[in-house]
Every structure is written in structure tokens, then in C-alpha cells.
Design a protein around this motif. Structure first.
Motif, PDB file in Angstrom:
ATOM      1  N   MET A   1       0.844  -1.186   0.000  1.00 24.74           N
ATOM      2  CA  MET A   1       0.000   0.000   0.000  1.00 24.74           C
ATOM      3  C   MET A   1       0.885   1.244   0.000  1.00 24.74           C
ATOM      4  SD  MET A   1      -3.037  -0.965   2.702  1.00 24.74           S
ATOM      5  CE  MET A   1      -3.614   0.702   2.765  1.00 24.74           C
ATOM      6  N   ASN A   2       0.388   2.252  -0.646  1.00 25.24           N
ATOM      7  CA  ASN A   2       1.080   3.537  -0.673  1.00 25.24           C
ATOM      8  C   ASN A   2       0.695   4.360   0.548  1.00 25.24           C
ATOM      9  OD1 ASN A   2       2.230   3.032  -3.234  1.00 25.24           O
ATOM     10  ND2 ASN A   2       0.304   3.615  -4.196  1.00 25.24           N
ATOM     11  N   LEU A   3       1.459   5.392   0.813  1.00 27.74           N
ATOM     12  CA  LEU A   3       1.152   6.275   1.937  1.00 27.74           C
ATOM     13  C   LEU A   3      -0.206   6.961   1.785  1.00 27.74           C
ATOM     14  CD1 LEU A   3       4.597   7.946   2.678  1.00 27.74           C
ATOM     15  CD2 LEU A   3       3.321   6.390   4.158  1.00 27.74           C
ATOM     16  N   ASP A   4      -0.637   7.164   0.559  1.00 25.33           N
ATOM     17  CA  ASP A   4      -1.898   7.869   0.346  1.00 25.33           C
ATOM     18  C   ASP A   4      -3.110   6.952   0.232  1.00 25.33           C
ATOM     19  OD1 ASP A   4      -0.855  10.467   0.490  1.00 25.33           O
ATOM     20  OD2 ASP A   4      -0.039  10.250  -1.525  1.00 25.33           O
ATOM     21  N   ASP A   5      -2.917   5.644   0.337  1.00 19.09           N
ATOM     22  CA  ASP A   5      -4.041   4.707   0.352  1.00 19.09           C
ATOM     23  C   ASP A   5      -4.699   4.751   1.729  1.00 19.09           C
ATOM     24  OD1 ASP A   5      -3.672   3.780  -2.266  1.00 19.09           O
ATOM     25  OD2 ASP A   5      -2.258   2.239  -1.617  1.00 19.09           O
ATOM     26  N   PRO A   6      -6.029   4.654   1.770  1.00 20.72           N
ATOM     27  CA  PRO A   6      -6.699   4.717   3.069  1.00 20.72           C
ATOM     28  C   PRO A   6      -6.467   3.464   3.906  1.00 20.72           C
ATOM     29  CG  PRO A   6      -8.300   4.357   1.332  1.00 20.72           C
ATOM     30  CD  PRO A   6      -6.976   4.556   0.663  1.00 20.72           C
ATOM     31  N   VAL A   7      -6.160   3.670   5.170  1.00 17.15           N
ATOM     32  CA  VAL A   7      -6.061   2.585   6.145  1.00 17.15           C
ATOM     33  C   VAL A   7      -7.434   2.395   6.771  1.00 17.15           C
ATOM     34  CG1 VAL A   7      -5.024   1.881   8.334  1.00 17.15           C
ATOM     35  CG2 VAL A   7      -3.619   2.966   6.582  1.00 17.15           C
ATOM     36  N   CYS A   8      -8.050   3.499   7.159  1.00 17.38           N
ATOM     37  CA  CYS A   8      -9.417   3.469   7.664  1.00 17.38           C
ATOM     38  C   CYS A   8     -10.329   3.692   6.465  1.00 17.38           C
ATOM     39  CB  CYS A   8      -9.641   4.545   8.724  1.00 17.38           C
ATOM     40  SG  CYS A   8     -11.341   4.585   9.332  1.00 17.38           S
ATOM     41  N   LEU A   9     -10.906   2.604   5.987  1.00 14.53           N
ATOM     42  CA  LEU A   9     -11.742   2.676   4.795  1.00 14.53           C
ATOM     43  C   LEU A   9     -13.104   3.299   5.075  1.00 14.53           C
ATOM     44  CD1 LEU A   9     -10.727  -0.755   3.322  1.00 14.53           C
ATOM     45  CD2 LEU A   9     -10.103   1.483   2.436  1.00 14.53           C
ATOM     46  N   CYS A  10     -13.564   3.213   6.300  1.00 12.19           N
ATOM     47  CA  CYS A  10     -14.859   3.816   6.640  1.00 12.19           C
ATOM     48  C   CYS A  10     -14.809   5.334   6.486  1.00 12.19           C
ATOM     49  CB  CYS A  10     -15.259   3.467   8.071  1.00 12.19           C
ATOM     50  SG  CYS A  10     -15.607   1.718   8.340  1.00 12.19           S
ATOM     51  N   PHE A  11     -13.711   5.941   6.921  1.00 18.27           N
ATOM     52  CA  PHE A  11     -13.602   7.393   6.910  1.00 18.27           C
ATOM     53  C   PHE A  11     -12.505   7.900   5.972  1.00 18.27           C
ATOM     54  CE2 PHE A  11     -15.589   6.304  10.970  1.00 18.27           C
ATOM     55  CZ  PHE A  11     -16.759   7.020  10.835  1.00 18.27           C
ATOM     56  N   HIS A  12     -11.950   7.004   5.153  1.00 15.95           N
ATOM     57  CA  HIS A  12     -10.965   7.370   4.136  1.00 15.95           C
ATOM     58  C   HIS A  12      -9.759   8.097   4.723  1.00 15.95           C
ATOM     59  CE1 HIS A  12     -14.126   6.179   1.415  1.00 15.95           C
ATOM     60  NE2 HIS A  12     -14.931   7.017   2.033  1.00 15.95           N
ATOM     61  N   VAL A  13      -9.219   7.558   5.812  1.00 16.22           N
ATOM     62  CA  VAL A  13      -8.048   8.160   6.459  1.00 16.22           C
ATOM     63  C   VAL A  13      -6.809   7.426   5.962  1.00 16.22           C
ATOM     64  CG1 VAL A  13      -6.964   8.816   8.635  1.00 16.22           C
ATOM     65  CG2 VAL A  13      -9.458   8.674   8.485  1.00 16.22           C
ATOM     66  N   SER A  14      -5.921   8.158   5.325  1.00 21.06           N
ATOM     67  CA  SER A  14      -4.738   7.546   4.724  1.00 21.06           C
ATOM     68  C   SER A  14      -3.648   7.262   5.761  1.00 21.06           C
ATOM     69  CB  SER A  14      -4.160   8.461   3.642  1.00 21.06           C
ATOM     70  OG  SER A  14      -3.569   9.603   4.223  1.00 21.06           O
ATOM     71  N   ARG A  15      -2.764   6.394   5.358  1.00 18.60           N
ATOM     72  CA  ARG A  15      -1.605   6.063   6.182  1.00 18.60           C
ATOM     73  C   ARG A  15      -0.780   7.318   6.448  1.00 18.60           C
ATOM     74  NH1 ARG A  15       2.429   1.273   4.203  1.00 18.60           N
ATOM     75  NH2 ARG A  15       3.679   1.108   6.074  1.00 18.60           N
ATOM     76  N   ARG A  16      -0.614   8.149   5.431  1.00 21.76           N
ATOM     77  CA  ARG A  16       0.155   9.390   5.582  1.00 21.76           C
ATOM     78  C   ARG A  16      -0.471  10.293   6.655  1.00 21.76           C
ATOM     79  NH1 ARG A  16       3.578  11.619   1.938  1.00 21.76           N
ATOM     80  NH2 ARG A  16       2.672  10.402   0.235  1.00 21.76           N
ATOM     81  N   LYS A  17      -1.802  10.451   6.626  1.00 23.86           N
ATOM     82  CA  LYS A  17      -2.478  11.295   7.611  1.00 23.86           C
ATOM     83  C   LYS A  17      -2.280  10.753   9.025  1.00 23.86           C
ATOM     84  CE  LYS A  17      -6.211  13.020   4.692  1.00 23.86           C
ATOM     85  NZ  LYS A  17      -7.660  12.940   4.424  1.00 23.86           N
ATOM     86  N   ILE A  18      -2.361   9.443   9.166  1.00 24.13           N
ATOM     87  CA  ILE A  18      -2.226   8.834  10.487  1.00 24.13           C
ATOM     88  C   ILE A  18      -0.811   9.030  11.024  1.00 24.13           C
ATOM     89  CG2 ILE A  18      -2.251   6.652  11.745  1.00 24.13           C
ATOM     90  CD1 ILE A  18      -4.492   5.805   9.638  1.00 24.13           C
TER      91      ILE A  18
END
Length: 103
Positions: free
Chosen positions: A1-18
Motif C-alpha cells: 500500500m502507498n502512503l496515500d491509500d486509506p487505512v481506515c476505509l470507513c472514513f478514508h483516512v490515509s496512512r500518511r495522515k495517520i
């Protein structure tokens, strides 16, 4: 997965944001990552991964939470799988939860 792919799919929160949230806000517990756009507060699929991200990038306080699904990804897994594979695993997780709720 890329940094900009969502980890939290319910709320579309990306790995980078986290990761950025962890570095800037320095949450003491993984549960405080819910303040990052609601990460982990939907279906629950991403919670084990959020805990691992917190342990990798933050100043962790030992967690007393139970491990969620054995299908949950580890940090190393997310480096080696595609976003589509991650989404498919989450779909399976949600189906299992729905079946358990019906029982």
C-alpha cells in the motif's frame, strides 16, 4: 500500500495522515488516533493496524485491548499488499462480523 491509500476505509483516512497525526499530536494511546478524522471508529477493521502504527511512530503506552481479527494486517503486510487486497480482506472481515451478528 502507498502512503496515500486509506487505512481506515470507513472514513478514508490515509496512512500518511495517520503517521503525520502521530508525529505532530503525539497521542499517548492508540485509541487517541480516533481524533484523526475518526480513524478506527467505524467497522473496526483497521484498529489492529492503527495500534501497530502507533507503536512504530509514537510513544506508546502498553495497550490492554484484545487483538481483533487474526486476518488483520501487520505493518509489514501493508508494505507488501495492494490497496485492493487490503479492501478485499476488510470485506471478508465485515462479512464475518455480519454473520456473527445474525447468530
Amino acid at each position: 500500500m502507498n502512503l496515500d491509500d486509506p487505512v481506515c476505509l470507513c472514513f478514508h483516512v490515509s496512512r500518511r495522515k495517520i503517521i503525520r497525526y502521530i508525529k505532530i499530536e503525539k497521542p499517548r494511546r492508540p485509541s487517541q488516533l480516533s481524533e484523526c478524522f475518526g480513524a478506527g471508529t467505524g467497522c473496526g477493521w483497521c484498529r489492529p493496524y492503527l495500534e501497530r502504527l502507533h507503536a512504530q511512530h509514537g510513544e506508546s503506552v502498553p495497550s490492554t485491548s484484545d487483538s481483533h481479527s487474526s486476518d488483520a494486517p501487520t505493518a509489514a503486510d501493508l508494505d507488501s499488499i495492494t490497496a485492493q487486497e487490503y479492501q478485499k480482506a476488510r470485506e471478508n472481515y465485515r462479512k464475518q462480523r455480519e454473520e456473527q451478528d445474525r447468530s
